[in-house]
Design a protein around this motif. Structure first.
Motif, mmCIF file in Angstrom:
data_model
loop_
_atom_site.group_PDB
_atom_site.id
_atom_site.type_symbol
_atom_site.label_atom_id
_atom_site.label_comp_id
_atom_site.label_asym_id
_atom_site.label_seq_id
_atom_site.Cartn_x
_atom_site.Cartn_y
_atom_site.Cartn_z
ATOM 1 N N ALA A 1 69.118 74.604 3.602
ATOM 2 C CA ALA A 1 70.085 75.639 3.880
ATOM 3 C C ALA A 1 71.613 74.661 3.504
ATOM 4 O O ALA A 1 71.728 73.698 4.462
ATOM 5 N N HIS A 2 72.301 74.989 2.984
ATOM 6 C CA HIS A 2 73.620 74.278 2.688
ATOM 7 C C HIS A 2 74.766 75.369 3.042
ATOM 8 O O HIS A 2 74.632 76.578 2.611
ATOM 9 N N ALA A 3 75.857 74.746 3.337
ATOM 10 C CA ALA A 3 77.263 75.507 3.586
ATOM 11 C C ALA A 3 76.891 76.636 4.678
ATOM 12 O O ALA A 3 77.097 77.702 4.239
ATOM 13 N N VAL A 4 76.245 76.567 5.484
ATOM 14 C CA VAL A 4 75.925 77.551 6.634
ATOM 15 C C VAL A 4 76.945 77.941 7.484
ATOM 16 O O VAL A 4 77.684 76.962 7.841
ATOM 17 N N ARG A 5 77.351 79.227 7.301
ATOM 18 C CA ARG A 5 78.391 79.588 7.876
ATOM 19 C C ARG A 5 77.977 80.776 8.919
ATOM 20 O O ARG A 5 77.287 81.732 8.480
ATOM 21 N N VAL A 6 78.535 80.875 10.360
ATOM 22 C CA VAL A 6 77.981 81.716 11.054
ATOM 23 C C VAL A 6 79.181 82.805 11.383
ATOM 24 O O VAL A 6 80.154 82.158 12.048
ATOM 25 N N ARG A 7 79.432 83.890 11.444
ATOM 26 C CA ARG A 7 80.595 84.746 11.981
ATOM 27 C C ARG A 7 80.202 85.835 12.944
ATOM 28 O O ARG A 7 79.322 86.556 12.593
ATOM 29 N N LEU B 1 82.960 77.473 18.066
ATOM 30 C CA LEU B 1 82.398 76.122 17.822
ATOM 31 C C LEU B 1 82.367 75.770 16.173
ATOM 32 O O LEU B 1 82.020 76.305 15.332
ATOM 33 N N ARG B 2 82.735 74.553 15.895
ATOM 34 C CA ARG B 2 82.556 73.930 14.563
ATOM 35 C C ARG B 2 81.237 74.109 14.008
ATOM 36 O O ARG B 2 81.080 74.308 12.734
ATOM 37 N N ILE B 3 80.175 73.988 14.731
ATOM 38 C CA ILE B 3 78.727 74.091 14.235
ATOM 39 C C ILE B 3 78.458 75.311 13.457
ATOM 40 O O ILE B 3 77.848 75.541 12.362
ATOM 41 N N PHE B 4 79.349 76.689 14.022
ATOM 42 C CA PHE B 4 79.298 77.758 13.212
ATOM 43 C C PHE B 4 80.122 77.801 11.902
ATOM 44 O O PHE B 4 79.823 78.685 11.132
ATOM 45 N N ARG B 5 81.083 76.911 11.716
ATOM 46 C CA ARG B 5 82.163 77.032 10.670
ATOM 47 C C ARG B 5 81.820 75.902 9.714
ATOM 48 O O ARG B 5 82.307 76.156 8.518
ATOM 49 N N GLN B 6 81.362 74.822 9.859
ATOM 50 C CA GLN B 6 81.221 73.435 9.174
ATOM 51 C C GLN B 6 80.022 73.028 8.923
ATOM 52 O O GLN B 6 79.724 71.780 8.519
ATOM 53 N N LEU B 7 78.829 73.633 9.209
ATOM 54 C CA LEU B 7 77.591 72.962 9.126
ATOM 55 C C LEU B 7 77.130 72.905 7.632
ATOM 56 O O LEU B 7 76.790 74.198 6.661
ATOM 57 N N GLU B 8 77.111 71.708 6.946
ATOM 58 C CA GLU B 8 76.866 71.485 5.729
ATOM 59 C C GLU B 8 75.371 71.786 5.121
ATOM 60 O O GLU B 8 75.199 71.942 4.170
ATOM 61 N N ARG C 1 64.207 73.676 10.602
ATOM 62 C CA ARG C 1 65.177 72.792 11.728
ATOM 63 C C ARG C 1 65.818 73.942 12.394
ATOM 64 O O ARG C 1 66.326 74.967 11.867
ATOM 65 N N ARG C 2 66.232 73.414 13.665
ATOM 66 C CA ARG C 2 67.086 74.383 14.463
ATOM 67 C C ARG C 2 68.041 73.842 15.451
ATOM 68 O O ARG C 2 67.701 72.374 15.623
ATOM 69 N N ILE C 3 68.945 74.258 15.656
ATOM 70 C CA ILE C 3 70.182 73.675 16.618
ATOM 71 C C ILE C 3 70.205 74.653 17.855
ATOM 72 O O ILE C 3 70.501 75.758 17.626
ATOM 73 N N ARG C 4 69.980 74.104 18.886
ATOM 74 C CA ARG C 4 70.004 74.720 20.181
ATOM 75 C C ARG C 4 71.398 74.412 20.744
ATOM 76 O O ARG C 4 71.622 73.419 21.316
ATOM 77 N N ILE C 5 72.091 75.712 21.173
ATOM 78 C CA ILE C 5 73.627 75.504 21.518
ATOM 79 C C ILE C 5 73.756 76.296 23.081
ATOM 80 O O ILE C 5 73.373 77.479 23.165
#
Length: 121
Positions: free
Chosen positions: A24-30, A47-54, A60-64
């Protein structure tokens, strides 16, 4: 792509996960509403991870870390979350999903706080 919740040992986590078989590219979470964590000190939704994850690879997963459950619920934070996730695939196809959660389901979840250095029985 999904944004899920995990409750572990009295801690709340957000989990951003690519459940697909392609990157997944250019992932954005709002988030539809502000979400405060870390004892109320941090706007987790910013958090930047929700606005700038390329890039997030397949499966894969990211746990915050969000907050300690006791602190989160003591502040009477908004418990209903609506989150819009958008991304692109390798071929440029756009995907999106809206996810709803209610953290109130975890409010009375029993758990035992055990120090990590406690001796095993």
């Amino acid at each position: 792509m999904i944004l899920d919740l995990e409750f572990e040992d009295g801690l709340l986590f957000l989990v951003l996960e690519n459940i697909g078989s392609r990157p997944a590219h250019a992932v954005r979470v709002r988030f539809s509403e502000p979400l405060r964590g870390l004892g109320g000190e941090k706007r987790v939704d910013r958090l930047r991870i929700f606005r700038q994850l390329e890039l997030l690879g397949p499966r894969r997963r990211i746990r915050i870390f969000l907050d300690r459950a006791a602190l989160f619920f003591a502040r009477e934070e908004q418990t209903k979350l609506e989150v819009r996730i958008a991304w692109r695939t390798d071929d440029g196809t756009r995907g999106s999903r809206t996810v709803h959660h209610d953290l109130d389901a975890y409010r009375d979840f029993p758990y035992l706080e055990v120090p990590s250095d406690a001796a095993a029985p």
